[in-house]
Structure formats: C-alpha cells, structure tokens
Design an enzyme around this catalytic site. Structure first.
Site, PDB file in Angstrom:
ATOM      1  CB  ALA A  23       5.314   6.323  16.496  1.00  0.00           C
ATOM      2  CE  LYS A 195      -7.231  -9.665   0.191  1.00  0.00           C
ATOM      3  NZ  LYS A 195      -7.734  -9.002  -1.018  1.00  0.00           N
TER       4      LYS A 195
HETATM    5  N1  HSE Z   1      -5.622  -8.594  -5.519  1.00  0.00           N
HETATM    6  C1  HSE Z   1      -6.145  -8.045  -4.319  1.00  0.00           C
HETATM    7  C2  HSE Z   1      -7.502  -7.444  -4.648  1.00  0.00           C
HETATM    8  C3  HSE Z   1      -5.216  -6.981  -3.786  1.00  0.00           C
HETATM    9  O1  HSE Z   1      -7.842  -7.281  -5.810  1.00  0.00           O
HETATM   10  O2  HSE Z   1      -8.262  -7.189  -3.714  1.00  0.00           O
HETATM   11  C4  HSE Z   1      -5.431  -6.654  -2.354  1.00  0.00           C
HETATM   12  O3  HSE Z   1      -5.255  -7.754  -1.513  1.00  0.00           O
END
Ligand code: HSE
Length: 427
Positions: A23, A195
């Site tokens: 860094a 996600k």
């Molecule tokens: N609960 C999530 C999983 C943790 O089982 O993938 C990571 O985002």
C-alpha cells in the site's frame, strides 16, 4: 467486530508488513464499534478504541476509512451515508446494502469524491469484482453464472454425498459462521440475488435492480431429484445467472441442473465459483471460499489497500463504482421470467397405464418443446410411476403452459416438479 471484523483485524495485523509494502504506508485499525465491547473476540483489540456507538467511529476526524461489517440495510445505510458525508472512504462486505441502496450510495460517494469498495460483498474471498471491473474491462460480457451462496452449496453437497437432512446441514453451516443472521436469506436465494444483482451491474453497466431479480431457493429440492439428475449426468446447483440478450438482461437465481463434466458442477461444500463469458477472453472461472472470517477479510483488506493506493489520485480517474462511468449506464431492461429461455428437467408422477407417456409427449410436441432425454422408473408395488424428462431450450412462458396442461391430465398425480437446466458451454 463480529466474524468478519475480527478476521479483518487479524489479517491486517498478521500481514502488516507485507500490506504496508503493497500500500505504500501502514494501515492501522484505531477505532471499532461493537454491540458488546466485553465479548470475547477472535482478534486482539488492545490498541483499538472500542465503543458501542458506531457514530463515534464514523464521525471521528482521525478516521480516514470506515469498514462497515454490520450487515442489514438500516443502521449500515445510515452509517455509510454519514461516513460519505464526512468525506471518508468506505469499505463494505454488505451485499444487501449495495444491491438495494447502491445507486444512492454511489451517487453520494461520487459527489463527495470518495470511494465505496465492496469486493467482500460477492463470493467472499474471490476477487470477482476486481476481475469483472478491471481484468475483463476489454470484453463485452455476454453472460455469467455463479454458485454464490456457500450455505446453499454446502447443503446441496451434503444432501448428495451423505443423504443428510436439510435442517442438520443448515445448523452446521450456522455453527461454522457461513450462514446469514437470518438463514432464510441463504436457503430462499435472497443472499444470492443480492450478489447476482451486483455482478450483473458491473458486468453489463446497468443500475442495480435487486427488485427485478427472479429469486428461487433450494427448499423444494429433494434427494430423489439429486439422484435422478446424477443418473442423467447432471448435478443440481443453486446458480445465479445473468445474461445479456437483444431484448434485455436475464437476472435470475434458482436451482439448476449443470452437466457434471463442467468444472463449476464440481464446486462443492461452502466453496463459491463464478463463470464469466467475455467475447474476447471466452469462458473464465473464478473459484474460492465464499464465506468465513479470513477469506472474507482477504477481500476487505484488498479493498482497504486499493483505497489507500487511490488516496492521492484524482477522483475523476478512479475505477468507477459500477465499472462503467456513472453517466454511461445502460437502460437495458431486466426481462420477465416468461421471456427467459432455458432447458428443463421435469419430474412427474403418474398412474402406470398405457398412453400416459404418449399424452405427455404430445403436449410437449404441440408446444414445440423438444425432449432431449427421458427416464421412467419402474413403480414399486402400487406406487405411482415416475417419469423424468429433459427438454431442449424453450421459452419459460411456453413451458409453464405445457406444465399446467400436463398437470391437468387425469393420470398425472400431484404437481409436476421442474428445475431449469443450463449447459454453460462456451456459447
Ligand atoms: N451466507 C453467505 C453464504 C455468507 O453462505 O455464502 C457469505 O456472503
């Protein structure tokens, strides 16, 4: 200062020298907030000023970077917006926050000239945000498909390998710290939808549209479906799929049959993987631990290092939050599921008598749905017969109609089980 917070302090301390070499300066955790400051922790907090009031951290003039690892999207949102308003950079692992409020957060950050980094929000330790946003910047991303919930993958793997009970495996995932505070987020696909929403935005340069993501979890998957799929050469995985078509973007999370010879079909346990197809590079696969203290801390610390490196750079020349310049996002619509095209696994139970299979086949034929494979199980005693079909790719609206016609046949018993199937080949 929970699982990931403790892991982050540990990684920053353990690798302090190596991190400073990367860094260009040292990175020190000076302040931290926790609900209970007397609770035993996985990290040493001797040199950290602990408080139960997170606003103290966010408002402290000596703090340059705020790391948000609280989760949820109420207090976390307030704190992140306050940190931005105070001119602080933010690193977060909070997928719900980014998927639901990212558009607002990035607009505020852009205005203040600060960075909001979120590598740890998707697929734990896998640097997939970095790969999509920077490594694949020369490509037109065509589609991506990922196993992005470790808990769900752990449950499906244990059901297949050990015939384990759903509830027992979930309890084990909770014990190991993989599961969300509310595990329905894992098993109903909400965590994966958060996600996938983020991945699709940075892959295609579209605003975050969590509400438009089709979300189906793993709770209806039975062990017999897992076994039949294997007999046909497939594995059942909980996938997030985002695909760009001329009409719009497919954004969907659901259990999916994948040919067992694909590398991604062999991603087991709590591991995650994301397959990305770029027009120039072809298919690429990113694999690693999707949850847990140190793997997630690995992504958090990488973001902190990135922020530190950009402290002296002109805000206009930083990597844009959603990979594409904020004023160049596309308004490509998210497609309704009825317009999505996939192949299908279909399981039905019926009376064992002449003509049933012919009727089912003719309903599919009349709907121009082509059958790819068929398996009929010999009934045991007076039990109904089980028929399993795999189809070629078909529009989901058409498939829904055919399934409801099949369910209306007198000889067909109960609901028809259908699971989408993706070949995930190079096309
Ligand atoms: N609960 C999530 C999983 C943790 O089982 O993938 C990571 O985002």
């Amino acid at each position: 200062m929970g699982t990931v917070g403790g892991g982050t302090v540990n990684v920053l301390t353990r690798n302090a020298e190596e991190i400073a070499r990367r860094a260009g300066r040292g990175i020190v955790v000076t302040h931290a907030a926790a609900r209970d400051i007397n609770k035993p922790r996985i990290c040493d907090t001797t040199n950290i000023t602990l408080t139960t009031t997170p606003q103290d951290v966010v408002n402290d003039p000596d703090v340059q970077i705020v790391i948000e690892l609280i989760g949820g999207d109420t207090l976390a949102r307030e704190l992140v917006m306050a940190a931005i308003a105070n001119g602080k950079h933010v690193v977060t692992a909070n997928k719900a926050l980014i998927a639901k409020h990212g558009n607002e957060i990035f607009a505020a950050a852009q205005k203040q000239g600060v960075v909001v980094a979120f590598e740890a929000a998707v697929a734990g330790g896998i640097p997939i945000i970095k790969a999509l946003r920077e490594g694949l910047a020369g490509n037109r991303v065509e589609w991506l498909a990922g196993i992005i919930n470790g808990t769900g993958n752990f449950i499906l793997t244990e059901m297949r390998d050990n015939g384990s009970d759903f509830g027992d495996v979930l309890a084990e995932a909770q014990r190991l710290g993989y599961a969300e505070a509310d595990p329905t987020f894992d098993v109903e696909g909400i965590d994966a939808a958060h996600k996938l929403t983020i991945l699709a935005s940075i892959a295609f340069g579209i605003p975050l549209q969590f509400e438009a993501c089709y979300t189906e979890g793993i709770t209806k998957i039975t062990r017999e479906d897992i076994v039949y799929a294997e007999e046909l050469g497939y594995r059942i995985k909980h996938l997030g799929v985002a695909r760009r078509t001329d009409a719009g973007v497919e954004l969907r999370v659901h259990p999916t049959l994948i040919p067992e010879r694909r590398l991604i079909a062999n991603v087991d346990g709590v591991m995650n993987a994301v397959l990305v197809k770029g027009d120039a590079v072809g298919p690429t696969l990113y694999y690693g631990a999707g949850a847990g203290a140190d793997p997630t801390a690995s992504a958090v610390v990488a973001d902190v290092v990135d922020v530190v490196r950009t402290l002296t750079s002109d805000p206009e020349n930083r990597v844009p939050h959603l990979a594409f310049q904020a004023d160049s996002l596309s308004d490509l619509p998210i497609l309704p599921m009825a317009a999505v095209e996939t192949a299908y696994y279909v399981r039905l139970q019926c009376e064992d008598k002449p003509g049933v299979l012919a009727n089912v086949a003719s309903i599919l034929g009349n709907s121009e749905i082509s059958i790819e494979a068929i398996l009929q199980k010999e009934p045991v005693g007076n039990a109904p017969a089980t028929i399993i079909l795999l189809t070629h790719r078909v529009n989901e609206g058409k498939m829904n109609q055919a399934i409801s016609t099949i369910e209306g046949l007198e000889a067909v018993i109960g609901d028809v089980m259908r699971i989408r199937l993706e070949h995930l080949d190079a096309d």
